[in-house]
Design a protein around this motif. Structure first.
Motif, short mmCIF file in Angstrom:
data_model
loop_
_atom_site.label_atom_id
_atom_site.label_comp_id
_atom_site.label_asym_id
_atom_site.label_seq_id
_atom_site.Cartn_x
_atom_site.Cartn_y
_atom_site.Cartn_z
N LEU A 206 0.87 -1.18 0.00
CA LEU A 206 0.00 0.00 0.00
C LEU A 206 0.90 1.23 0.00
N ILE A 207 0.34 2.38 -0.34
CA ILE A 207 1.19 3.58 -0.46
C ILE A 207 0.74 4.64 0.54
N PRO A 208 1.63 5.03 1.48
CA PRO A 208 1.23 6.04 2.46
C PRO A 208 1.23 7.45 1.88
N PHE A 209 0.20 8.20 2.25
CA PHE A 209 0.18 9.65 2.01
C PHE A 209 0.07 10.25 3.40
N MET A 210 1.14 10.91 3.86
CA MET A 210 1.15 11.41 5.23
C MET A 210 0.86 12.91 5.21
N ASP A 211 -0.19 13.27 5.91
CA ASP A 211 -0.58 14.69 5.98
C ASP A 211 -0.11 15.26 7.31
N LYS A 230 10.50 6.80 9.67
CA LYS A 230 10.44 5.34 9.75
C LYS A 230 10.02 4.77 8.38
N ALA A 231 9.03 5.41 7.78
CA ALA A 231 8.55 4.93 6.48
C ALA A 231 9.66 5.02 5.44
N VAL A 232 10.42 6.11 5.45
CA VAL A 232 11.51 6.25 4.47
C VAL A 232 12.57 5.18 4.74
N ASP A 233 12.87 4.95 6.02
CA ASP A 233 13.87 3.94 6.37
C ASP A 233 13.43 2.53 5.96
N LEU A 234 12.11 2.31 5.97
CA LEU A 234 11.61 0.99 5.55
C LEU A 234 11.62 0.83 4.03
N GLY A 235 12.00 1.89 3.32
CA GLY A 235 12.13 1.79 1.87
C GLY A 235 10.87 2.16 1.10
N PHE A 236 9.93 2.80 1.78
CA PHE A 236 8.70 3.21 1.10
C PHE A 236 8.94 4.30 0.06
N CYS A 237 8.14 4.28 -1.01
CA CYS A 237 7.92 5.48 -1.79
C CYS A 237 6.65 6.07 -1.21
N LEU A 238 6.66 7.34 -0.85
CA LEU A 238 5.47 7.89 -0.23
C LEU A 238 5.32 9.37 -0.50
N TYR A 239 4.14 9.87 -0.14
CA TYR A 239 3.78 11.27 -0.33
C TYR A 239 3.65 11.93 1.04
N ILE A 240 4.16 13.15 1.16
CA ILE A 240 4.01 13.89 2.42
C ILE A 240 3.55 15.31 2.09
N SER A 241 2.45 15.71 2.73
CA SER A 241 2.04 17.12 2.64
C SER A 241 2.38 17.76 3.98
N ARG A 254 -0.65 30.96 3.15
CA ARG A 254 -0.79 29.70 2.40
C ARG A 254 0.58 29.12 2.05
N VAL A 255 1.28 28.63 3.07
CA VAL A 255 2.61 28.04 2.84
C VAL A 255 2.65 26.58 3.27
N GLY A 256 2.92 25.73 2.32
CA GLY A 256 3.05 24.30 2.58
C GLY A 256 3.94 23.70 1.53
N ALA A 257 4.04 22.37 1.55
CA ALA A 257 4.83 21.69 0.52
C ALA A 257 4.33 20.27 0.34
N LEU A 258 4.55 19.76 -0.87
CA LEU A 258 4.31 18.34 -1.13
C LEU A 258 5.66 17.71 -1.45
N SER A 259 5.98 16.62 -0.74
CA SER A 259 7.21 15.88 -1.03
C SER A 259 6.85 14.47 -1.44
N VAL A 260 7.52 14.00 -2.49
CA VAL A 260 7.30 12.63 -2.95
C VAL A 260 8.65 11.91 -2.90
N VAL A 261 8.71 10.91 -2.02
CA VAL A 261 9.97 10.16 -1.87
C VAL A 261 9.99 9.08 -2.95
N CYS A 262 11.03 9.12 -3.79
CA CYS A 262 11.14 8.23 -4.95
C CYS A 262 12.31 7.25 -4.74
N PRO A 263 12.40 6.22 -5.58
CA PRO A 263 13.49 5.25 -5.40
C PRO A 263 14.87 5.82 -5.74
#
Ligand code: KET
Length: 397
Positions: A206-211, A230-241, A254-263
């Motif tokens: 499954l793919i985590p999207f962490m808000d 922890k999710a990055v250390d487990l090797g996930f590709c995931l989305y973080i807002s 209105r300041v935020g960011a979207l990060s997508v961890v890729c392989p």
């Protein structure tokens, strides 16, 4: 031509602000929207932000367009804050990060990207969750489903039910998680529960999207990243807002960011390019002021330390209000357990008040909390807390 356009009745959270504003009662209390007020009931401008704003005023930076994905220094600072400067994923350049219009904008751009490239993915959100999660993902074309989370009987997490639920999901679906200060319940998994949950999420592909809208308001800026790192250390590709609305008190900027961890770096570059294309089509490029402020606060050691201290003050004041509310209610409503107030984390308390009791708080006492019983503890202060506690006691007995 507008005959068939239906009226939007408003949002259950933001709508309360309008009602509060027109209420003539001098004792009115606004505990609806998730906004931090100081003990004087004022929306603070953080000292670190004031310093930067003075510098910016002197620098007279021309108001050129920002790049589609925001200021480079801002984006790098977000990665350092979320994952740690030395983290391998940061160092190797395998994270795509774009500046967004608050945490909401990050969720919407992320939703658009996922729906475009993985159209068969469904998204699962916690039951309950922040109502706008559902609207944002439905707005991007998703079918939004719910996973078991909160147990009103124990005022805790339905951990076993949740684990079983995750086990039967199909690979490739998205799981929306709150890394800290769950909205609306204030109930977070412990570190070992995160380990267990993420292990299952990984096994089931499954793919985590962490808000991450409340960084720093749980334990501290660093510890609150536990689930993400922890999710990055487990090797996930995931989305973080993530968002600086609450922890830097920059709501309206209105300041935020979207990060997508890729392989790897190569894929991160491609993802970054597609995120830019989405932004180009949505609103072209982000507003500058918030990017400049956060860039300078996070990239200057003294200002960063000052910010950290100011976040600590906010967190500790909220904490003190939780304990005071607990104390007054425990003595005025004997025989009822209010320990949940001090167990829950972040800005909110899920009070367990039903919609009738919430309506009475509003009509009889001019106290505004969300219909689902969510109270923004960060709107309490030493002057209004006894009034609120006594009103709660009255509607409960
Ligand atoms: N995520 C969560 C979990 C969240 O509670 C909010 C805002 C956001 C994202 C949006 O953050 P922003 O940076 O403002 O786009 N929540 C509060 C305000 C709101 O409803 O818009 C709230 O729950 O009261």
């Amino acid at each position: 031509m507008f005959q068939n356009v239906r009226y939007y009745p408003g949002d259950p959270i933001l709508g309360l602000i309008d009602k509060y504003n027109v209420d003539p009662n001098p004792n009115k209390v606004n505990l609806g929207v998730g906004v931090y007020y100081d003990n004087e009931g004022r929306l603070p401008i953080l000292e670190c932000v004031k310093t930067v704003e003075k510098q910016l005023a002197q620098q007279n930076i021309p108001h050129n367009y920002l790049p589609m994905d925001g200021l480079a220094g801002y984006r790098q600072a977000c990665q350092n804050l979320l994952f740690g400067t030395q983290h391998e994923a940061v160092q190797s350049g395998r994270i795509a990060t774009i500046a967004s219009l608050g945490g909401s904008g990050a969720l919407r751009v992320g939703a658009e990207f996922i729906h475009q490239w993985f159209p068969r993915a469904n998204i699962y959100v916690s039951n309950p969750t922040w109502g706008n999660h559902i609207s944002i993902f439905e707005g991007a074309g998703f079918t939004v489903k719910k996973y078991p989370y909160y147990d009103p009987a124990t005022n805790g997490l339905k951990i076993e039910e949740l684990k079983q639920f995750l086990q039967q999901l199909d690979a490739g679906n998205i799981i929306l998680l709150h890394p800290c200060c769950h909205n609306p319940t204030g109930i977070d998994p412990t570190a070992s529960e995160w380990d267990e949950l993420l292990t299952i999420i990984k096994e089931k592909k499954l793919i985590p999207f962490m808000d991450f809208a409340y960084q720093g308001l749980g334990d501290d800026l660093e510890q609150d990243t536990y689930a993400i790192r922890k999710a990055v250390d487990l090797g996930f590709c995931l989305y973080i807002s993530n968002s600086f609305s609450k922890n830097m008190s920059l709501y309206g900027e209105r300041v935020g960011a979207l990060s997508v961890v890729c392989p790897n770096q190569e894929q991160a570059k491609i993802v970054q390019s597609q995120l830019k294309f989405i932004i180009r089509r949505f609103y072209s490029s982000p507003p500058g002021h918030g990017n400049y402020i956060v860039d300078q606060v996070l990239n200057n050691a003294d200002l960063f330390n000052q910010w950290q201290q100011e976040v600590t003050e906010m967190r500790e004041r909220i904490h003190a209000m939780r304990f005071r509310l607990h104390e007054v209610l425990q003595s005025s409503v004997p025989g009822r357990d209010f320990s949940f107030l001090t167990k829950q984390r972040g800005m909110f308390s899920f009070t367990g008040l039903n919609s009738e009791q919430v309506a009475r708080l509003q009509s009889e006492f001019s106290i505004y909390i969300v219909e689902n019983g969510r109270m923004c503890i960060a709107g309490l202060n030493t002057k209004n807390i006894d009034y609120v506690a006594e009103a709660m006691a009255k509607v409960l007995t």
